[in-house]
Scaffold this motif. Structure first.
Motif, PDB file in Angstrom:
ATOM      1  N   PHE A   4       0.807  -1.210   0.000  1.00 35.46           N
ATOM      2  CA  PHE A   4       0.000   0.000   0.000  1.00 35.46           C
ATOM      3  C   PHE A   4       0.843   1.265   0.000  1.00 35.46           C
ATOM      4  O   PHE A   4       1.774   1.405   0.778  1.00 35.46           O
ATOM      5  CB  PHE A   4      -0.941   0.008   1.215  1.00 35.46           C
ATOM      6  N   GLU A   5       0.464   2.177  -0.881  1.00 38.41           N
ATOM      7  CA  GLU A   5       1.074   3.500  -0.928  1.00 38.41           C
ATOM      8  C   GLU A   5       0.179   4.439  -0.118  1.00 38.41           C
ATOM      9  O   GLU A   5      -1.044   4.364  -0.199  1.00 38.41           O
ATOM     10  CB  GLU A   5       1.130   3.973  -2.384  1.00 38.41           C
ATOM     11  N   VAL A   6       0.784   5.317   0.661  1.00 34.38           N
ATOM     12  CA  VAL A   6       0.030   6.242   1.502  1.00 34.38           C
ATOM     13  C   VAL A   6      -0.008   7.609   0.820  1.00 34.38           C
ATOM     14  O   VAL A   6       1.012   8.129   0.394  1.00 34.38           O
ATOM     15  CB  VAL A   6       0.679   6.377   2.901  1.00 34.38           C
ATOM     16  N   SER A   7      -1.211   8.182   0.728  1.00 32.48           N
ATOM     17  CA  SER A   7      -1.400   9.529   0.173  1.00 32.48           C
ATOM     18  C   SER A   7      -2.282  10.326   1.118  1.00 32.48           C
ATOM     19  O   SER A   7      -3.189   9.782   1.737  1.00 32.48           O
ATOM     20  CB  SER A   7      -2.080   9.464  -1.198  1.00 32.48           C
ATOM     21  N   VAL A   8      -2.019  11.623   1.187  1.00 28.82           N
ATOM     22  CA  VAL A   8      -2.839  12.526   1.991  1.00 28.82           C
ATOM     23  C   VAL A   8      -3.517  13.492   1.033  1.00 28.82           C
ATOM     24  O   VAL A   8      -2.875  14.066   0.152  1.00 28.82           O
ATOM     25  CB  VAL A   8      -1.991  13.284   3.041  1.00 28.82           C
ATOM     26  N   PHE A   9      -4.838  13.644   1.203  1.00 20.21           N
ATOM     27  CA  PHE A   9      -5.642  14.496   0.336  1.00 20.21           C
ATOM     28  C   PHE A   9      -6.285  15.613   1.155  1.00 20.21           C
ATOM     29  O   PHE A   9      -6.723  15.388   2.282  1.00 20.21           O
ATOM     30  CB  PHE A   9      -6.759  13.684  -0.338  1.00 20.21           C
ATOM     31  N   ALA A  10      -6.371  16.791   0.553  1.00 19.72           N
ATOM     32  CA  ALA A  10      -7.017  17.947   1.181  1.00 19.72           C
ATOM     33  C   ALA A  10      -8.512  17.939   0.861  1.00 19.72           C
ATOM     34  O   ALA A  10      -8.945  17.308  -0.110  1.00 19.72           O
ATOM     35  CB  ALA A  10      -6.383  19.233   0.666  1.00 19.72           C
ATOM     36  N   PRO A  11      -9.311  18.657   1.658  1.00 20.89           N
ATOM     37  CA  PRO A  11     -10.751  18.745   1.374  1.00 20.89           C
ATOM     38  C   PRO A  11     -11.022  19.199  -0.068  1.00 20.89           C
ATOM     39  O   PRO A  11     -10.296  20.025  -0.623  1.00 20.89           O
ATOM     40  CB  PRO A  11     -11.240  19.787   2.383  1.00 20.89           C
ATOM     41  N   ASP A  12     -12.044  18.606  -0.654  1.00 20.56           N
ATOM     42  CA  ASP A  12     -12.517  18.858  -2.023  1.00 20.56           C
ATOM     43  C   ASP A  12     -11.632  18.260  -3.114  1.00 20.56           C
ATOM     44  O   ASP A  12     -11.944  18.390  -4.287  1.00 20.56           O
ATOM     45  CB  ASP A  12     -12.755  20.350  -2.285  1.00 20.56           C
ATOM     46  N   GLU A  13     -10.542  17.597  -2.750  1.00 18.33           N
ATOM     47  CA  GLU A  13      -9.719  16.912  -3.748  1.00 18.33           C
ATOM     48  C   GLU A  13     -10.375  15.597  -4.141  1.00 18.33           C
ATOM     49  O   GLU A  13     -10.903  14.885  -3.285  1.00 18.33           O
ATOM     50  CB  GLU A  13      -8.332  16.572  -3.184  1.00 18.33           C
ATOM     51  N   PRO A  14     -10.353  15.250  -5.431  1.00 19.55           N
ATOM     52  CA  PRO A  14     -10.872  13.938  -5.822  1.00 19.55           C
ATOM     53  C   PRO A  14      -9.841  12.843  -5.569  1.00 19.55           C
ATOM     54  O   PRO A  14      -8.663  13.018  -5.846  1.00 19.55           O
ATOM     55  CB  PRO A  14     -11.122  14.101  -7.323  1.00 19.55           C
ATOM     56  N   VAL A  15     -10.306  11.733  -5.009  1.00 21.08           N
ATOM     57  CA  VAL A  15      -9.457  10.550  -4.878  1.00 21.08           C
ATOM     58  C   VAL A  15      -9.683   9.687  -6.115  1.00 21.08           C
ATOM     59  O   VAL A  15      -8.749   9.147  -6.701  1.00 21.08           O
ATOM     60  CB  VAL A  15      -9.785   9.762  -3.591  1.00 21.08           C
ATOM     61  N   ILE A  16     -10.942   9.587  -6.532  1.00 23.55           N
ATOM     62  CA  ILE A  16     -11.334   8.864  -7.744  1.00 23.55           C
ATOM     63  C   ILE A  16     -12.281   9.776  -8.518  1.00 23.55           C
ATOM     64  O   ILE A  16     -13.185  10.375  -7.942  1.00 23.55           O
ATOM     65  CB  ILE A  16     -12.060   7.541  -7.408  1.00 23.55           C
ATOM     66  N   ARG A  17     -12.080   9.839  -9.828  1.00 25.93           N
ATOM     67  CA  ARG A  17     -12.983  10.612 -10.683  1.00 25.93           C
ATOM     68  C   ARG A  17     -13.923   9.647 -11.405  1.00 25.93           C
ATOM     69  O   ARG A  17     -13.480   8.632 -11.952  1.00 25.93           O
ATOM     70  CB  ARG A  17     -12.200  11.421 -11.703  1.00 25.93           C
ATOM     71  N   GLU A  18     -15.194   9.972 -11.396  1.00 27.03           N
ATOM     72  CA  GLU A  18     -16.191   9.145 -12.079  1.00 27.03           C
ATOM     73  C   GLU A  18     -15.808   9.010 -13.553  1.00 27.03           C
ATOM     74  O   GLU A  18     -15.443   9.978 -14.210  1.00 27.03           O
ATOM     75  CB  GLU A  18     -17.576   9.784 -11.954  1.00 27.03           C
ATOM     76  N   GLY A  19     -15.896   7.784 -14.054  1.00 20.02           N
ATOM     77  CA  GLY A  19     -15.612   7.521 -15.461  1.00 20.02           C
ATOM     78  C   GLY A  19     -14.164   7.222 -15.783  1.00 20.02           C
ATOM     79  O   GLY A  19     -13.857   6.740 -16.869  1.00 20.02           O
ATOM     80  N   GLU A  20     -13.248   7.471 -14.860  1.00 27.23           N
ATOM     81  CA  GLU A  20     -11.838   7.187 -15.106  1.00 27.23           C
ATOM     82  C   GLU A  20     -11.520   5.728 -14.796  1.00 27.23           C
ATOM     83  O   GLU A  20     -12.129   5.115 -13.926  1.00 27.23           O
ATOM     84  CB  GLU A  20     -10.937   8.092 -14.262  1.00 27.23           C
ATOM     85  N   TYR A  21     -10.545   5.204 -15.529  1.00 25.00           N
ATOM     86  CA  TYR A  21     -10.092   3.838 -15.296  1.00 25.00           C
ATOM     87  C   TYR A  21      -9.000   3.838 -14.233  1.00 25.00           C
ATOM     88  O   TYR A  21      -8.124   4.695 -14.221  1.00 25.00           O
ATOM     89  CB  TYR A  21      -9.519   3.243 -16.587  1.00 25.00           C
ATOM     90  N   HIS A  22      -9.073   2.898 -13.342  1.00 29.33           N
ATOM     91  CA  HIS A  22      -8.000   2.645 -12.376  1.00 29.33           C
ATOM     92  C   HIS A  22      -8.123   1.189 -11.964  1.00 29.33           C
ATOM     93  O   HIS A  22      -9.189   0.595 -12.055  1.00 29.33           O
ATOM     94  CB  HIS A  22      -8.078   3.578 -11.161  1.00 29.33           C
ATOM     95  N   ARG A  23      -7.043   0.618 -11.541  1.00 27.48           N
ATOM     96  CA  ARG A  23      -7.071  -0.761 -11.045  1.00 27.48           C
ATOM     97  C   ARG A  23      -6.491  -0.808  -9.643  1.00 27.48           C
ATOM     98  O   ARG A  23      -5.815  -1.743  -9.260  1.00 27.48           O
ATOM     99  CB  ARG A  23      -6.282  -1.685 -11.986  1.00 27.48           C
ATOM    100  N   ASN A  24      -6.791   0.216  -8.866  1.00 32.06           N
ATOM    101  CA  ASN A  24      -6.323   0.281  -7.480  1.00 32.06           C
ATOM    102  C   ASN A  24      -7.456  -0.051  -6.524  1.00 32.06           C
ATOM    103  O   ASN A  24      -8.616   0.180  -6.830  1.00 32.06           O
ATOM    104  CB  ASN A  24      -5.804   1.675  -7.139  1.00 32.06           C
ATOM    105  N   LEU A  25      -7.072  -0.552  -5.381  1.00 31.08           N
ATOM    106  CA  LEU A  25      -7.990  -0.755  -4.276  1.00 31.08           C
ATOM    107  C   LEU A  25      -7.569   0.236  -3.200  1.00 31.08           C
ATOM    108  O   LEU A  25      -6.373   0.415  -2.954  1.00 31.08           O
ATOM    109  CB  LEU A  25      -7.899  -2.185  -3.755  1.00 31.08           C
ATOM    110  N   PHE A  26      -8.539   0.884  -2.573  1.00 29.88           N
ATOM    111  CA  PHE A  26      -8.257   1.943  -1.621  1.00 29.88           C
ATOM    112  C   PHE A  26      -8.796   1.596  -0.239  1.00 29.88           C
ATOM    113  O   PHE A  26      -9.783   0.879  -0.112  1.00 29.88           O
ATOM    114  CB  PHE A  26      -8.910   3.252  -2.083  1.00 29.88           C
ATOM    115  N   PHE A  27      -8.155   2.183   0.769  1.00 32.76           N
ATOM    116  CA  PHE A  27      -8.574   2.018   2.154  1.00 32.76           C
ATOM    117  C   PHE A  27      -8.436   3.375   2.829  1.00 32.76           C
ATOM    118  O   PHE A  27      -7.372   3.995   2.784  1.00 32.76           O
ATOM    119  CB  PHE A  27      -7.687   0.988   2.858  1.00 32.76           C
TER     120      PHE A  27
END
Length: 142
Positions: free
Chosen positions: A20-43
């Motif tokens: 697992f890679e750790v990322s920190v996101f600020a309010p209103d930032e997208p973690v996943i965008r609708e319609g985009e392809y990704h093959r990640n699992l998030f926690f």
């Protein structure tokens, strides 16, 4: 009983650290965008996320993702684009793992794989139950 990442850790700390890679996101930032392809699992380790879906160009609230919850599993398992956007509501610490790396490690650690898939199954069952819960309870018409 919901199995969290901590409940997977006793024998698998090293496996998790490598996956697992750790990322920190600020309010209103997208973690996943609708319609985009990704093959990640998030926690979601810390914070609060909201799930939104667009209809005719207007975003609609679907649900919240709380600490210690998995997300992104639909694209992870199906390879299809994201069915919804996941936006940060409160600063969030998110763990993510790429499918190829995760599957390789799960194959090498079958005991961890069993616990890991159990935790994901619990998440999916909970979401299915919540999404099929009747809007109006029987007998609620007064």
């Amino acid at each position: 009983m919901t199995e969290t990442l901590e409940e997977l850790e006793p024998e698998t700390n090293e496996v998790l650290r490598n996956l697992f890679e750790v990322s920190v996101f600020a309010p209103d930032e997208p973690v996943i965008r609708e319609g985009e392809y990704h093959r990640n699992l998030f926690f979601l380790k810390k914070g609060l996320l909201r799930v939104e879906q667009a209809t005719l160009g207007v975003s609609h609230y679907i649900a919240h993702i709380h600490e210690e919850e998995w997300f992104g599993e639909i694209s992870f398992f199906t390879g299809m684009p994201a069915t919804a956007a996941v936006i940060v509501e409160q600063e969030a610490t998110v763990l993510s793992a790429e499918q190829a790396s995760l599957e390789k490690n799960l194959a090498e650690h079958p005991a961890f794989a069993a616990r890991f898939y159990r935790a994901l199954s619990i998440t999916l069952a909970k979401r299915l139950k919540e999404s099929t819960h009747p809007v109006i309870q029987p007998g609620a018409w007064g």
